[in-house]
Design a protein around this motif. Structure first.
Motif, mmCIF file in Angstrom:
data_model
loop_
_atom_site.group_PDB
_atom_site.id
_atom_site.type_symbol
_atom_site.label_atom_id
_atom_site.label_comp_id
_atom_site.label_asym_id
_atom_site.label_seq_id
_atom_site.Cartn_x
_atom_site.Cartn_y
_atom_site.Cartn_z
ATOM 1 N N VAL A 1 16.526 3.895 11.698
ATOM 2 C CA VAL A 1 18.013 4.042 12.615
ATOM 3 C C VAL A 1 18.494 2.436 12.889
ATOM 4 N N VAL A 2 19.659 2.305 12.434
ATOM 5 C CA VAL A 2 20.126 0.877 12.444
ATOM 6 C C VAL A 2 21.361 0.871 13.437
ATOM 7 N N LEU A 3 21.451 -0.068 14.260
ATOM 8 C CA LEU A 3 22.595 -0.572 15.124
ATOM 9 C C LEU A 3 23.701 -1.356 14.106
ATOM 10 N N PRO A 4 24.917 -1.077 14.313
ATOM 11 C CA PRO A 4 26.088 -1.733 13.480
ATOM 12 C C PRO A 4 26.128 -3.224 14.241
ATOM 13 N N GLU A 5 25.059 -3.767 14.157
ATOM 14 C CA GLU A 5 24.920 -5.265 14.702
ATOM 15 C C GLU A 5 24.261 -6.083 13.814
ATOM 16 N N ARG A 6 24.494 -7.543 13.809
ATOM 17 C CA ARG A 6 23.571 -8.280 12.776
ATOM 18 C C ARG A 6 22.242 -8.429 12.949
ATOM 19 N N LYS A 7 21.693 -8.406 13.959
ATOM 20 C CA LYS A 7 20.257 -8.581 14.272
ATOM 21 C C LYS A 7 19.617 -7.157 13.777
ATOM 22 N N SER A 8 20.103 -6.064 13.999
ATOM 23 C CA SER A 8 19.709 -5.211 13.353
ATOM 24 C C SER A 8 19.707 -4.932 12.076
ATOM 25 N N ARG A 9 20.977 -5.341 11.583
ATOM 26 C CA ARG A 9 20.891 -5.111 9.876
ATOM 27 C C ARG A 9 19.969 -5.986 9.075
ATOM 28 N N ARG A 10 19.748 -7.274 9.757
ATOM 29 C CA ARG A 10 18.823 -8.137 9.249
ATOM 30 C C ARG A 10 17.554 -7.965 9.345
ATOM 31 N N ALA A 11 17.190 -6.897 10.135
ATOM 32 C CA ALA A 11 15.876 -6.298 10.063
ATOM 33 C C ALA A 11 15.382 -5.374 8.895
ATOM 34 N N LEU A 12 16.616 -4.970 8.193
ATOM 35 C CA LEU A 12 16.273 -4.111 6.978
ATOM 36 C C LEU A 12 15.559 -4.671 6.177
ATOM 37 N N PRO A 13 15.760 -5.878 5.700
ATOM 38 C CA PRO A 13 14.828 -6.597 4.530
ATOM 39 C C PRO A 13 13.550 -6.435 4.869
ATOM 40 N N VAL A 14 13.131 -6.485 5.982
ATOM 41 C CA VAL A 14 11.612 -6.409 6.610
ATOM 42 C C VAL A 14 11.032 -4.992 6.012
#
Length: 346
Positions: free
Chosen positions: A225-238
């Motif tokens: 579950v992802v927010l349309p925000e930079r910090k949230s998107r950048r957690a996806l690579p983890v």
């Protein structure tokens, strides 16, 4: 057990797939009540009607197979993962499927959504069940005693959590072999129990730990579950890195992930820009259903009145939030190939 009555006829007609007019539905499935629009249909009612419409008996003995596992997992907190997982669990149950919800987070937010106060109740969490199943020699898990019924007749059951589950990593780290398969071992040991459900939904903790890894190993497709925000998107690579490691350790299992965008507001330019970046980078993983930003999700729990807690479908069934959860749940049923009564998709 909670006192939730169910959905009214308008949603019942949609949930059962009734194709005729509403009046004929009320006449066919009014039960003991007179024909009226305000009759409620609980999850078991919906299930029985759906089975009746396709000519199947109300109760079908399930095959001894594990159902699909829908593991809500995100490496960053605050994305609405628990809100989404609990709402989807309640909605899929209301659509007639038997759902087991596992609160895999020591913070117990999923349990609190359904009014469970671990400080006042005796909780046997999933960590303790895994410890019993993996002990040498193995102990009886007594897993049925850990189940808290949310909706009746096994339609939505919860294995709750409490703060003591934070200690699960300690004993897991002491396992000499295959500690990452502790949850898989529990599934196999208690297959008769788990196979009674049409789907298992896990609300995992956001931090990466041995406990969250055990859930990941048992889940072929993680649901982020992802927010349309930079910090949230950048957690996806983890999360991608975690999945890559699993595929290296367990070749042939084909671990993957599916993304649900949450709290989207199309009037906000940064949200639209982030959606563009998500589509560009993760289009093959994105759910076609987006959950819009809706203030009603904030009203699902009340620290001063735990009994009034409940998902959006219970509290505000006609809201845009409920509509998004219904559409998302239908989409996930297809994506995870969730079947009714183990007789093929319905």
């Amino acid at each position: 057990m909670r006192s939730y009555k169910g959905v009214k006829s308008r949603l019942a007609i949609e949930f059962t797939g009734w194709s005729k007019d509403s009046k004929s539905f009320l006449y066919a499935y009014r039960g003991k009540e007179p024909v009226q629009k305000h009759r409620y249909y609980n999850a078991k009612d919906i299930r029985n009607i759906r089975l009746d419409l396709v000519g199947r008996p109300p109760e079908v003995k399930r095959m001894r197979n594990l159902p699909p596992i829908m593991n809500f997992r995100m490496s960053k907190g605050g994305t609405g993962k628990t809100t989404t997982s609990t709402n989807v669990a309640a909605c899929i149950a209301s659509l007639g499927y038997r759902v087991l919800l596992i609160d895999g987070d020591p913070e117990s937010a999923a349990s609190e959504t359904f009014g469970i106060d671990w400080t006042m109740q005796d909780i046997t969490h999933i960590g303790e069940l895994m410890r019993r199943a993996n002990k040498k020699p193995a102990l009886p898990t007594e897993i049925r005693s850990a189940v808290i019924p949310i909706y009746g007749d096994g339609m939505l059951d919860l294995i709750a959590s409490d703060i003591t589950m934070a200690g699960a990593d300690s004993w897991l780290s002491q396992m000499q072999f295959q500690r990452e398969k502790a949850f898989v071992n529990l599934l196999e040991k208690e297959i008769d129990f788990f196979s009674e459900y049409d789907v298992i939904i896990i609300d995992s903790a956001p931090a990466t730990s041995i406990l969250t890894t055990t859930f990941m190993v048992a889940s072929r497709t993680l649901l982020a579950v992802v927010l349309p925000e930079r910090k949230s998107r950048r957690a996806l690579p983890v999360l991608e890195s975690n999945i890559q490691e699993l595929n290296e350790i367990y070749p042939g299992e084909n671990y993957n992930f599916h993304i649900v965008v949450n709290k989207y507001n199309q009037t906000k330019k940064p949200h639209m820009e982030e959606m563009g970046r998500l589509v560009e980078r993760y289009s093959a993983h994105l759910s076609e259903i987006i959950v819009r930003d809706f203030v009603g999700f904030l009203r699902e729990t009340d620290e001063d009145d735990a009994e009034s807690a409940g998902p959006i479908l219970e509290r505000e069934p006609n809201s845009v939030g409920a509509r998004d959860i219904i559409d998302l749940s239908k989409s996930l049923i297809k994506f995870y190939n969730i079947k009714l009564a183990e007789q093929g998709p319905v």
